[in-house]
Structure formats: structure tokens, C-alpha cells
Enzyme design. Structure first.
Site, PDB file in Angstrom:
ATOM      1  N   GLU A  83       0.837  -1.207   0.000  1.00 32.94           N
ATOM      2  CA  GLU A  83       0.000   0.000   0.000  1.00 32.94           C
ATOM      3  C   GLU A  83       0.871   1.256   0.000  1.00 32.94           C
ATOM      4  OE1 GLU A  83      -3.098   1.986  -0.800  1.00 32.94           O
ATOM      5  OE2 GLU A  83      -3.491  -0.120  -0.355  1.00 32.94           O
ATOM      6  N   GLU A  90       1.310   6.150  -7.235  1.00 32.51           N
ATOM      7  CA  GLU A  90       0.231   7.063  -7.621  1.00 32.51           C
ATOM      8  C   GLU A  90       0.698   8.514  -7.590  1.00 32.51           C
ATOM      9  OE1 GLU A  90      -3.196   6.224  -5.217  1.00 32.51           O
ATOM     10  OE2 GLU A  90      -3.735   4.477  -6.430  1.00 32.51           O
TER      11      GLU A  90
END
Length: 141
Positions: A83, A90
């Protein structure tokens, strides 16, 4: 100039930048911890943390064995680490491709998919560990 308006460093500038940043080990850890803190701005990271806490609490409540603890801790570390990497990817994609681009979407989707695969695998591991332990507990009642 590269996409997103970022100017690459020349070789000399890169060396100066690295020399200025290669400080103490403590500073390196501080930067790493800041990266983890940044990932907690993401909703999914907080959701994964809630599941991790629940897995640990359930592990203590069910008194799972050492091998099971190893599997649970490994799964937690893998999901949380992926994550963090997903958050970093991102941010990087947003930096270099501020407008919509199909390849940027593909990169983000693949990164999120990696987290999903790991999370599903972790749920399978949890089922293998916790269902028999819960059945044993229920049989004692």
C-alpha cells in the site's frame, strides 16, 4: 523538461543533491517514517491498518501458535508495504502525468491490483489460521 514540468538534474547537480541528502542514518529513518505517514493519508491504508489490528487482536484472543503469528505478521507487512508502494507510485504518476492518460491509468490500476492480490491472499491465510482456531474455541463452549 519532462512531462509534468519537472526538470531533471544534471550529473553534477545530482551528485550535489545526493551529498546534501546522504546525512545520518537517523535522517534516513526519519524520511522513511515520513513516507509511511504520507501513506496514512490514503483511505485504503487506514482500512488495511484496521484489518491488521483486528488480525492481531484475534491472534491474541485465539492464542495462535508461533507459525501462525509468523504468517499473520508477514501478511500484514506485505499488505502495508504494498500500500505504501502503491501510494508512492500514484504520486509519481500524478506528478509526471497530471492530465488523464491511459498509460497512467494502467500503471495506477496495476499497482492497486498488486495490493488487492496480496490482500486477498492475506484473507485466505487468515481463514486458514482463524477458522480452525474459532472452531476449537466454539467446541469448548
Amino acid at each position: 523538461m519532462v512531462p509534468g514540468g519537472v526538470y531533471p538534474l544534471s550529473t553534477a547537480e545530482h551528485k550535489e543533491h545526493k551529498q546534501g541528502k546522504s546525512q545520518t542514518l537517523a535522517r534516513s529513518f526519519a524520511c522513511a517514517l515520513q513516507g509511511v505517514r504520507n501513506a496514512f493519508d490514503e483511505r485504503n491504508m487506514r482500512i488495511h491498518l484496521c484489518f491488521a489490528i483486528a488480525a492481531v487482536v484475534l491472534g491474541f484472543a485465539l492464542r495462535i501458535d508461533a507459525a501462525s503469528w509468523l504468517a499473520v505478521i508477514l501478511c500484514i507487512c506485505l499488505v502495508l508495504s504494498l500500500e505504501v508502494l502503491n501510494t508512492a507510485l500514484e504520486a509519481l504518476v500524478d506528478l509526471v502525468s497530471p492530465e488523464y492518460h491511459e498509460l497512467a491509468k494502467r500503471a495506477k490500476d496495476c499497482s492497486a491490483g498488486a495490493v488487492l492480490i496480496c490482500a486477498i491472499g492475506s484473507l485466505v491465510v487468515a481463514a486458514i489460521i482463524y477458522i480452525p482456531a474459532l472452531c476449537r474455541l466454539i467446541s469448548l463452549l
